[in-house]
Design a protein around this motif. Sequence first.
Motif, short mmCIF file in Angstrom:
data_model
loop_
_atom_site.label_atom_id
_atom_site.label_comp_id
_atom_site.label_asym_id
_atom_site.label_seq_id
_atom_site.Cartn_x
_atom_site.Cartn_y
_atom_site.Cartn_z
N VAL A 1 0.82 -1.31 -0.04
CA VAL A 1 -0.07 0.08 0.07
C VAL A 1 0.93 1.37 0.09
O VAL A 1 0.55 2.18 -0.59
N ARG A 2 2.14 1.20 0.86
CA ARG A 2 2.62 2.49 0.87
C ARG A 2 3.80 2.60 -0.38
O ARG A 2 4.24 3.80 -0.54
N HIS A 3 4.03 1.61 -1.09
CA HIS A 3 5.23 1.68 -2.22
C HIS A 3 4.48 1.38 -3.46
O HIS A 3 5.24 1.60 -4.58
N GLN A 4 3.27 1.19 -3.82
CA GLN A 4 2.53 1.29 -5.09
C GLN A 4 1.45 2.18 -5.37
O GLN A 4 0.92 2.61 -4.35
N ALA A 5 1.20 2.45 -6.75
CA ALA A 5 0.04 3.33 -6.97
C ALA A 5 -1.15 2.51 -6.58
O ALA A 5 -1.32 1.01 -6.78
N PRO A 6 -2.36 3.07 -6.26
CA PRO A 6 -3.60 2.35 -6.08
C PRO A 6 -4.05 1.61 -7.09
O PRO A 6 -4.56 0.53 -6.82
N ALA A 7 -3.77 2.13 -8.52
CA ALA A 7 -4.48 1.14 -9.31
C ALA A 7 -3.60 -0.07 -9.55
O ALA A 7 -3.79 -0.99 -10.39
N ASP A 8 -2.16 -0.11 -9.17
CA ASP A 8 -1.33 -1.11 -9.18
C ASP A 8 -1.40 -2.20 -8.11
O ASP A 8 -0.81 -3.14 -8.34
N ILE A 9 -2.02 -1.93 -7.30
CA ILE A 9 -2.12 -2.70 -6.08
C ILE A 9 -3.00 -4.02 -6.56
O ILE A 9 -3.82 -4.14 -6.84
N ASP A 10 -2.44 -5.41 -6.27
CA ASP A 10 -3.17 -6.50 -6.36
C ASP A 10 -4.03 -6.80 -5.42
O ASP A 10 -3.86 -7.32 -4.10
N LEU A 11 -5.42 -6.44 -5.37
CA LEU A 11 -6.45 -6.29 -4.48
C LEU A 11 -7.02 -7.96 -4.01
O LEU A 11 -7.48 -8.11 -2.82
N CYS A 12 -6.76 -8.72 -4.92
CA CYS A 12 -7.24 -9.98 -4.82
C CYS A 12 -6.08 -10.67 -3.60
O CYS A 12 -6.44 -11.34 -3.02
N TYR A 13 -4.70 -10.19 -3.80
CA TYR A 13 -4.00 -10.83 -2.91
C TYR A 13 -4.35 -10.00 -1.43
O TYR A 13 -4.29 -10.80 -0.37
N LEU A 14 -4.72 -8.93 -1.47
CA LEU A 14 -5.07 -8.13 -0.11
C LEU A 14 -6.16 -8.74 0.44
O LEU A 14 -6.45 -9.04 1.68
N SER A 15 -6.99 -9.21 -0.45
CA SER A 15 -8.30 -10.29 -0.01
C SER A 15 -7.77 -11.54 0.59
O SER A 15 -8.68 -12.09 1.49
N GLN A 16 -6.89 -12.11 -0.27
CA GLN A 16 -6.36 -13.22 0.45
C GLN A 16 -5.72 -13.29 1.93
O GLN A 16 -5.87 -14.24 2.80
N VAL A 17 -5.10 -12.25 2.03
CA VAL A 17 -4.38 -11.89 3.40
C VAL A 17 -5.41 -11.88 4.71
O VAL A 17 -5.15 -12.34 5.68
N GLY A 18 -6.64 -11.18 4.23
CA GLY A 18 -7.44 -11.30 5.43
C GLY A 18 -7.82 -10.09 6.14
O GLY A 18 -7.23 -8.94 5.57
N ASP A 19 -7.84 -10.29 7.54
CA ASP A 19 -7.98 -9.21 8.53
C ASP A 19 -6.51 -8.44 8.60
O ASP A 19 -6.37 -7.49 8.88
N GLY A 20 -5.37 -9.09 8.26
CA GLY A 20 -4.23 -8.42 8.19
C GLY A 20 -4.08 -7.40 7.35
O GLY A 20 -3.31 -6.33 7.37
N ALA A 21 -4.87 -7.46 6.35
CA ALA A 21 -4.86 -6.34 5.22
C ALA A 21 -5.76 -5.27 5.38
O ALA A 21 -6.05 -4.21 4.75
N LEU A 22 -6.63 -5.42 6.73
CA LEU A 22 -7.91 -4.42 6.81
C LEU A 22 -7.06 -3.00 6.98
O LEU A 22 -7.63 -1.88 6.39
N LEU A 23 -6.19 -2.84 8.01
CA LEU A 23 -5.65 -1.55 8.20
C LEU A 23 -4.84 -0.81 6.96
O LEU A 23 -5.09 0.38 6.79
N PRO A 24 -4.15 -1.59 6.24
CA PRO A 24 -3.61 -0.96 4.97
C PRO A 24 -4.66 -0.69 3.87
O PRO A 24 -4.33 0.40 3.25
N LEU A 25 -5.87 -1.48 4.13
CA LEU A 25 -6.78 -1.03 3.16
C LEU A 25 -7.44 0.49 3.21
O LEU A 25 -7.74 1.08 2.58
N ILE A 26 -7.57 0.48 4.66
CA ILE A 26 -8.24 1.78 5.14
C ILE A 26 -7.25 2.86 4.78
O ILE A 26 -7.60 4.16 4.64
N GLU A 27 -5.84 2.50 4.88
CA GLU A 27 -5.01 3.71 4.57
C GLU A 27 -5.00 4.08 3.13
O GLU A 27 -4.67 5.02 2.59
N LEU A 28 -5.00 2.78 2.38
CA LEU A 28 -5.14 2.94 0.86
C LEU A 28 -6.35 3.74 0.52
O LEU A 28 -6.34 4.62 -0.44
#
Length: 495
Positions: free
Chosen positions: A388-415
């Motif tokens: 989330v901090r090093h990639q442009a929003p359109a380039d981030i793999d949201l499928c991977y963040l979805s697979q991470v689960g609740d570990g990706a929740l706070l980074p998604l809110i930051e995004l």
Amino acid sequence: MPFTFLVKIGVAIALVTAFDWMFPGGPAGSVTGLFAGLWLIGLVAARTDVRRDRRAWIAMAAAMLFLLSLVDDPGALGWTLFWCALSLAALMPRTIGFDDAWHWAARLGLHAASSGVQPLADLRQSLRRTGGERRGVRATLAILALPLLGGGLFLALFAAANPVIAHALAAVHVPSPWQIVTWIAVGFGLWPSLRPHPAVLCIAGRLPDPEPVLPGTSLPSVLIALAIFNALFAVQNLIDIAVLWGGGPLPAGLTQAEYVHRGAYPLIVTALLAGVVALAMLRPGSASERHPWARRMVLLWVAQNMILVASSVWRTIDYIEASMLTGWRIAALAWMALIALGLATIGWRILKGRSATWLVNRNAAAALVVLTPCAFLDLGAVAAAWNVRHQAPADIDLCYLSQVGDGALLPLIELERRPMDPTTRDRVRHVRGRIIDDLAGRQADWTGWTPRGARRLAQARTQIGARPAGAGLLPKDSRRDCDGRIIDLSAPPRP
């Protein structure tokens, strides 16, 4: 039947009962750590020798450390390290001392394998003791056949004649076959820690030292092989230095990303294999171990392997910057660091004439130092925050963040707070909403609740409020993909 044996049976039954009550839908949540604590208490209660052994208490202290990771957020690594520490505590009282990590790894492997043998052996032995010296399992079953079958027949007849008995029997919960299988599996897994199999220590103690051997080799063959290996590794390393570090040209049709991605993991396997071969070439007592040029060429080869590992690390970092960071890639970088340390200890062993026990113990300690923090860290959350901090929003793999689960929740809110186009924002909100709903559902159930999940949910609700903005409504005949992208189901499939 000895009283201590009855105590162990009682502890095993109590632990199986606790497992059945604590995990109605399978192991999950902080109750995993609570069950691990009960197992540790059961071991202390059932084993007098464990209570009296100081080394066992050190192992149990390590088990309590990993138990904390299971309470906070259970994972496979934390459970594996807890089991290893608990098994060390169970086996320590029956050994003279700690010889080396190689033999203890063998003991732990045999101890795990004995879970399918030891309970059956103890059951057969107890049946023989109960039925006399000449009576075995068949004789015991023959004795029990008449009382059990006759009692069941008369109970069925009474239930047919008496509605009160029939109603009482109907209220009895009959476990399903799957539940019975689960009880047996859990009991088999627990029992070896209460009664370790004697063969575990006997077989592991007879294993030879971990000195790899290359059969049929001689000093000339070792010298020729080392010359060829050093030449091949020099070519590979020079190409990597020219391309990766010097920006040299590549063959037509081959991109930098393809070059970087293709060799990262094969080179690590190569370095690992080369380390084992290097140990075999300079095995203590061999002719090559005493030959000065063989020692020099092995040390040169080990140094080239360390350059190879450095290239693999460089390749992995380049590929992460070109695509994304994942939990597995963090683990791969840690693994590469351990291999580099292993190669360094191999070189030190050759220079100083250290033993194989010294080499194995140092590398096992290094692995433990690396794995212990990983049991407490959520590598998926670390990777999600980095992406989330090093990639442009359109380039981030949201499928991977979805697979991470609740570990990706706070980074998604930051995004979500970053500027982006409306379509990407809608996808981010959908993935964030799906993760927070899933986390809230698990936290509402006591069997899935974890302190880490509670902290994440509280932080998320503090940042986005009780009624956060959600994704847009789905059009008719459409669905969301894993990355929140809308897929039109009415459109004809692409050829």
